[in-house]
Design an enzyme around this catalytic site. Sequence first.
Site, short mmCIF file in Angstrom:
data_model
loop_
_atom_site.label_atom_id
_atom_site.label_comp_id
_atom_site.label_asym_id
_atom_site.label_seq_id
_atom_site.Cartn_x
_atom_site.Cartn_y
_atom_site.Cartn_z
N SER A 262 0.60 -1.35 -0.27
CA SER A 262 -0.04 -0.17 -0.19
C SER A 262 0.96 0.93 0.18
CB SER A 262 -1.22 -0.30 0.84
OG SER A 262 -1.94 0.82 0.57
N ASP A 354 -8.52 -6.24 -4.98
CA ASP A 354 -8.68 -5.45 -4.16
C ASP A 354 -9.15 -3.68 -4.91
OD1 ASP A 354 -4.93 -3.85 -3.48
OD2 ASP A 354 -6.93 -3.29 -2.46
N HIS A 388 -7.03 -5.81 -0.21
CA HIS A 388 -5.87 -5.23 -0.20
C HIS A 388 -4.94 -5.87 0.74
CE1 HIS A 388 -4.14 -1.35 -0.82
NE2 HIS A 388 -3.95 -1.33 0.66
#
Length: 412
Positions: A262, A354, A388
């Site tokens: 991320s 995601d 995610h």
Amino acid sequence: MAKRLGIVYCLNRPCALYSIKIPFTCKNNTPADSTPQAACLTEGLLSAMSPKFSPRGDKLIFLSHDAAASSGVHSATAALKSIQWTPEGAKGGVQTLVDVVSRAHGADDFPGLYLAALPETPFLNDNTLLVTSQWRSSTAVLAITLDSGKVTPSNEPNLPVEAVLISHKDAKEARPTILLPHGGPHSCYPTSFFTGYAFLVTVGFNLVLVNFRGSTGFGEDSIQSLPGHIGTNDVLDCMACLQAAADTGLVDMSKVAVMGGSHGGFLSGHLVGQHPAAFKCGVLRNPVMDLGLMIHCSDIPDWTYIEAFGCQEGLKRMRIKPTPEDLHGWREVSPIAHADKVNAPLFFMLGAKDMRVPMQDAKQYLAAFRARSDAPESRVIVFPDDTHALDKPQTEFEQFLSTAWWIKRHLP
């Protein structure tokens, strides 16, 4: 004074910048103008030195030590100046980007520029200049915006940065090391056990877990210092923590990889792009690589405004349809802006479901990366049922096993 005066450490000596056109127009191997004239670019200034062309070549940036030259003190507050530049040469007069500060009223107020010369390669991007300057009794890295002259300290006083160095209990010498910035960016690495990281240590790696400015647990001022400065402050903190870890003697700086997910993947992309000589390979898990693309497909488009432009400015700009200025700003702070400079082989791990950072973002970066004729090796693995976090048990097992394999290949 009718004698030669020393110039080393003496910023009070008058100096100027001149231009001369070369090569000259020639005919029959003879210059058209046998006596070309040098034109002074800095009339009216007692001091002009350390010239640098902006990346686009449309501005000539330089320092002026007029305060020293006019007062006689050997070192004083500098000013940053610019001249518009065209293919024909200078256009218009000298403009002041950062003026002399006569008095700073508080410890947190910008006290002015204090440097003898600009760095050899000072530009972070087309519109940002990075310099190191004195800030009271501290040293600060300053980001200066070329179109406005705005000065942003990248290491403001009293904003702490910490890192957790994990090494094997029997390690007695420097080992290959993985730098791990966390995601968020407003989260934190606690000093607690994590199976995946413990596995990486047992197979021979040291880990440096970075809690850069903006991490939670250090006070609200630290958190609020990062929005508007992503890709700069957090990158600087990662490199500072890596060096601090190396100073312990446990890190082999010739064998360093970077891994993150991320925002940690965002930083991994920036680190291999901004510091291509420092990292031998990278592992990027659902990374943010292009904010201008993420705005159209993420379930948190507001993140791109707040983190890229700062809280107040981001809230003012926030809209469904971004402006060309928004898109330009996102491009400037995105890892994709540095894709052509990356030397490290990259391994992408993506979750097909995601919605936070959809995998189109990484795939667009990969398309640009692989389009290079000299592109390093790259690899992608897509986990079809993951979102995610990439935290399904089977996924965690596969990604850390793959990480160890990839990094051992490139950190022999």
